[in-house]
Design a protein around this motif. Structure first.
Motif, PDB file in Angstrom:
ATOM      1  N   ALA A   1       0.866  -1.170   0.000  1.00 50.86           N
ATOM      2  CA  ALA A   1       0.000   0.000   0.000  1.00 50.86           C
ATOM      3  C   ALA A   1       0.907   1.225   0.000  1.00 50.86           C
ATOM      4  O   ALA A   1       1.824   1.323   0.818  1.00 50.86           O
ATOM      5  CB  ALA A   1      -0.904  -0.001   1.224  1.00 50.86           C
TER       6      ALA A   1
ATOM      7  N   ALA B   1       1.263   5.554  -0.340  1.00 51.61           N
ATOM      8  CA  ALA B   1       0.600   6.848  -0.199  1.00 51.61           C
ATOM      9  C   ALA B   1       1.483   7.962  -0.742  1.00 51.61           C
ATOM     10  O   ALA B   1       2.713   7.870  -0.703  1.00 51.61           O
ATOM     11  CB  ALA B   1       0.270   7.121   1.262  1.00 51.61           C
TER      12      ALA B   1
ATOM     13  N   GLU C   1      -1.243  14.188   3.917  1.00 49.07           N
ATOM     14  CA  GLU C   1      -1.537  13.032   3.084  1.00 49.07           C
ATOM     15  C   GLU C   1      -2.409  13.468   1.913  1.00 49.07           C
ATOM     16  O   GLU C   1      -3.399  14.158   2.101  1.00 49.07           O
ATOM     17  CB  GLU C   1      -2.262  12.020   3.951  1.00 49.07           C
TER      18      GLU C   1
ATOM     19  N   CYS D   1      -3.748   7.608  -1.366  1.00 46.65           N
ATOM     20  CA  CYS D   1      -3.100   6.320  -1.145  1.00 46.65           C
ATOM     21  C   CYS D   1      -3.842   5.251  -1.936  1.00 46.65           C
ATOM     22  O   CYS D   1      -5.005   5.424  -2.304  1.00 46.65           O
ATOM     23  CB  CYS D   1      -3.046   5.948   0.332  1.00 46.65           C
TER      24      CYS D   1
ATOM     25  N   GLY E   1      -4.359   0.878  -2.130  1.00 36.68           N
ATOM     26  CA  GLY E   1      -4.172  -0.379  -1.431  1.00 36.68           C
ATOM     27  C   GLY E   1      -3.221  -1.310  -2.154  1.00 36.68           C
ATOM     28  O   GLY E   1      -3.039  -1.237  -3.365  1.00 36.68           O
TER      29      GLY E   1
ATOM     30  N   VAL F   1      -4.742   0.323   3.354  1.00 38.10           N
ATOM     31  CA  VAL F   1      -5.713   1.334   2.931  1.00 38.10           C
ATOM     32  C   VAL F   1      -7.086   0.707   3.115  1.00 38.10           C
ATOM     33  O   VAL F   1      -7.365  -0.346   2.542  1.00 38.10           O
ATOM     34  CB  VAL F   1      -5.512   1.736   1.452  1.00 38.10           C
TER      35      VAL F   1
ATOM     36  N   HIS G   1      -9.623   5.629   4.978  1.00 41.04           N
ATOM     37  CA  HIS G   1      -8.374   6.336   5.207  1.00 41.04           C
ATOM     38  C   HIS G   1      -7.153   5.491   4.887  1.00 41.04           C
ATOM     39  O   HIS G   1      -7.244   4.262   4.716  1.00 41.04           O
ATOM     40  CB  HIS G   1      -8.314   6.845   6.653  1.00 41.04           C
ATOM     41  N   CYS G   2      -6.022   6.170   4.828  1.00 42.99           N
ATOM     42  CA  CYS G   2      -4.744   5.503   4.621  1.00 42.99           C
ATOM     43  C   CYS G   2      -4.188   5.097   5.977  1.00 42.99           C
ATOM     44  O   CYS G   2      -4.307   5.856   6.942  1.00 42.99           O
ATOM     45  CB  CYS G   2      -3.733   6.449   3.961  1.00 42.99           C
TER      46      CYS G   2
END
Length: 126
Positions: free
Chosen positions: A33, A35, A47, A50, A52, A102, A106-107
């Motif tokens: 994952a 970001a 951030e 991101c 997955g 992810v 959210h990340c």
């Protein structure tokens, strides 16, 4: 230790586009994952987006939704951030980093031992 290299930054006028790339030498990013973060002058790192590691689920900062697209190439060598409709407030140094996961909203967190690269600078100005 995963070491990532960012590239693709530059200077553009408002409304322009840039395509950032995040790559790792000798390692496929398919299982990670990843970001993107950015740090504007005088501000904290934030951030941006991101993706997955297994399902390519993507999350975006509200202010970049519908303008930025995160994706990975099928070969697993890079994760890209396509940035369209750039605004002055998108200016900053952009970094990519591994995150643990992810989910739908959210990340996940960054590993405590993560190493930050040099980033790639994006300047949006008329």
């Amino acid at each position: 230790q995963l070491q990532l290299v960012e590239s693709g930054g530059g200077s553009v006028q408002p409304g322009g586009s840039l395509r950032l790339s995040c790559a790792a030498s000798s390692v496929s990013l398919n299982d990670y994952a990843i970001a993107w973060y950015r740090q504007a002058p005088g501000k904290e790192r934030e951030e941006v987006s991101c993706i997955g590691g297994y399902d390519d689920n993507a999350i975006y900062l509200e202010s970049v939704k519908d303008r930025f697209t995160i994706s990975r190439d099928r070969g697993g060598s890079t994760v890209t951030l396509q940035m369209n409709g750039l605004k002055a407030e998108d200016t900053g140094v952009y970094y990519c980093q591994r995150v643990y996961y992810v989910d739908d909203t959210h990340c996940g967190p960054i590993p405590a031992t993560a190493i930050w690269g040099q980033g790639t600078r994006v300047t949006v100005a008329s």
